[in-house]
Design a protein around this motif. Structure first.
Motif, PDB file in Angstrom:
ATOM      1  N   ASN A   1       5.970  -1.892  -1.244  1.00 16.16           N
ATOM      2  CA  ASN A   1       6.442  -3.263  -1.070  1.00 16.16           C
ATOM      3  C   ASN A   1       7.560  -3.197  -0.049  1.00 16.16           C
ATOM      4  N   ALA A   2       7.314  -3.787   1.124  1.00 16.88           N
ATOM      5  CA  ALA A   2       8.242  -3.683   2.242  1.00 16.88           C
ATOM      6  C   ALA A   2       9.093  -4.929   2.371  1.00 16.88           C
ATOM      7  N   GLN A   3      10.385  -4.744   2.603  1.00 19.03           N
ATOM      8  CA  GLN A   3      11.202  -5.876   3.018  1.00 19.03           C
ATOM      9  C   GLN A   3      10.605  -6.375   4.332  1.00 19.03           C
ATOM     10  N   THR A   4      10.497  -7.689   4.469  1.00 16.46           N
ATOM     11  CA  THR A   4       9.799  -8.241   5.633  1.00 16.46           C
ATOM     12  C   THR A   4      10.418  -7.769   6.949  1.00 16.46           C
ATOM     13  N   GLN A   5      11.723  -7.568   6.983  1.00 13.79           N
ATOM     14  CA  GLN A   5      12.359  -7.096   8.218  1.00 13.79           C
ATOM     15  C   GLN A   5      11.933  -5.676   8.580  1.00 13.79           C
ATOM     16  N   ALA A   6      11.390  -4.925   7.612  1.00 12.26           N
ATOM     17  CA  ALA A   6      10.993  -3.536   7.863  1.00 12.26           C
ATOM     18  C   ALA A   6       9.496  -3.385   8.140  1.00 12.26           C
TER      19      ALA A   6
ATOM     20  N   ARG B   1      11.906   2.442  -2.849  1.00 11.47           N
ATOM     21  CA  ARG B   1      13.347   2.680  -2.685  1.00 11.47           C
ATOM     22  C   ARG B   1      13.656   3.509  -1.435  1.00 11.47           C
ATOM     23  N   ILE B   2      12.910   3.261  -0.382  1.00  9.65           N
ATOM     24  CA  ILE B   2      13.124   3.973   0.878  1.00  9.65           C
ATOM     25  C   ILE B   2      14.373   3.401   1.552  1.00  9.65           C
TER      26      ILE B   2
ATOM     27  N   ALA C   1      16.959   8.431   1.257  1.00 11.01           N
ATOM     28  CA  ALA C   1      16.355   8.650  -0.052  1.00 11.01           C
ATOM     29  C   ALA C   1      15.086   7.819  -0.194  1.00 11.01           C
ATOM     30  N   GLY C   2      14.303   8.166  -1.187  1.00  7.56           N
ATOM     31  CA  GLY C   2      13.118   7.412  -1.554  1.00  7.56           C
ATOM     32  C   GLY C   2      12.595   7.943  -2.870  1.00  7.56           C
ATOM     33  N   ARG C   3      11.663   7.197  -3.437  1.00  7.72           N
ATOM     34  CA  ARG C   3      11.029   7.693  -4.657  1.00  7.72           C
ATOM     35  C   ARG C   3       9.533   7.422  -4.567  1.00  7.72           C
ATOM     36  N   LEU C   4       8.790   8.090  -5.437  1.00 11.00           N
ATOM     37  CA  LEU C   4       7.342   8.048  -5.409  1.00 11.00           C
ATOM     38  C   LEU C   4       6.798   8.011  -6.820  1.00 11.00           C
ATOM     39  N   ARG C   5       5.797   7.169  -6.994  1.00  9.31           N
ATOM     40  CA  ARG C   5       5.030   7.155  -8.242  1.00  9.31           C
ATOM     41  C   ARG C   5       3.554   7.098  -7.878  1.00  9.31           C
TER      42      ARG C   5
END
Length: 142
Positions: free
Chosen positions: A105-110, A70-71, A56-60
């Motif tokens: 905004n990426a989690q640093t691990q990603a 929310r990927i 899932a994910g969302r886009l604005r």
């Protein structure tokens, strides 16, 4: 696998199911923080394997940028290309809505995953839901 831009309540429930499994159950993000007021103004995406929602994910659209948020991919489906499908589908939808540049905004691990998709880090590390993140863009810098 099929990517679907959410058009009905069941598809939205399916997207929220994946987000709940990944962010709330696996990463211990509070439900109040994960399911926020921005869900109302966002386009949502769900990836299906047959009838099962697996990503899932969302886009604005924010300041002319397609902001991908929310990927997430269910644990058993990671490293199987689902994340790539999400990125492609969200960027394509953002283009339809007029965006030619993207941010997230990426989690640093990603970060390495997003770098493979042409994103670059443009901020220092910060906490979001008590998880280290960095801001990344694709296209011109903010």
């Amino acid at each position: 696998m099929e990517s679907v831009i959410v058009k009905n309540d069941q598809q939205l429930k399916d997207a929220f199911f994946v987000r709940t499994e990944v962010f709330i159950k696996e990463q211990n993000v509070s439900p109040e923080e994960e399911m926020d007021h921005l869900d109302q103004e966002s386009s949502h995406l769900v990836i299906y394997d047959g009838k099962a929602p697996i990503g899932a994910g969302r886009l604005r659209i924010v300041d002319g940028y397609g902001k991908l948020e929310r990927i997430c991919v269910l644990q058993n489906y990671r490293s199987s290309g689902v994340g790539n499908l999400i990125m492609e589908a969200l960027e394509n939808e953002a283009k339809k809505l007029g965006a030619s540049q993207f941010m997230l905004n990426a989690q640093t691990q990603a970060v390495p995953f997003y770098e493979k998709h042409g994103y670059r880090v443009v901020s220092g590390e910060f906490l979001d839901a008590n998880i280290p993140h960095v801001k990344m863009v694709k296209g011109q810098p903010l």
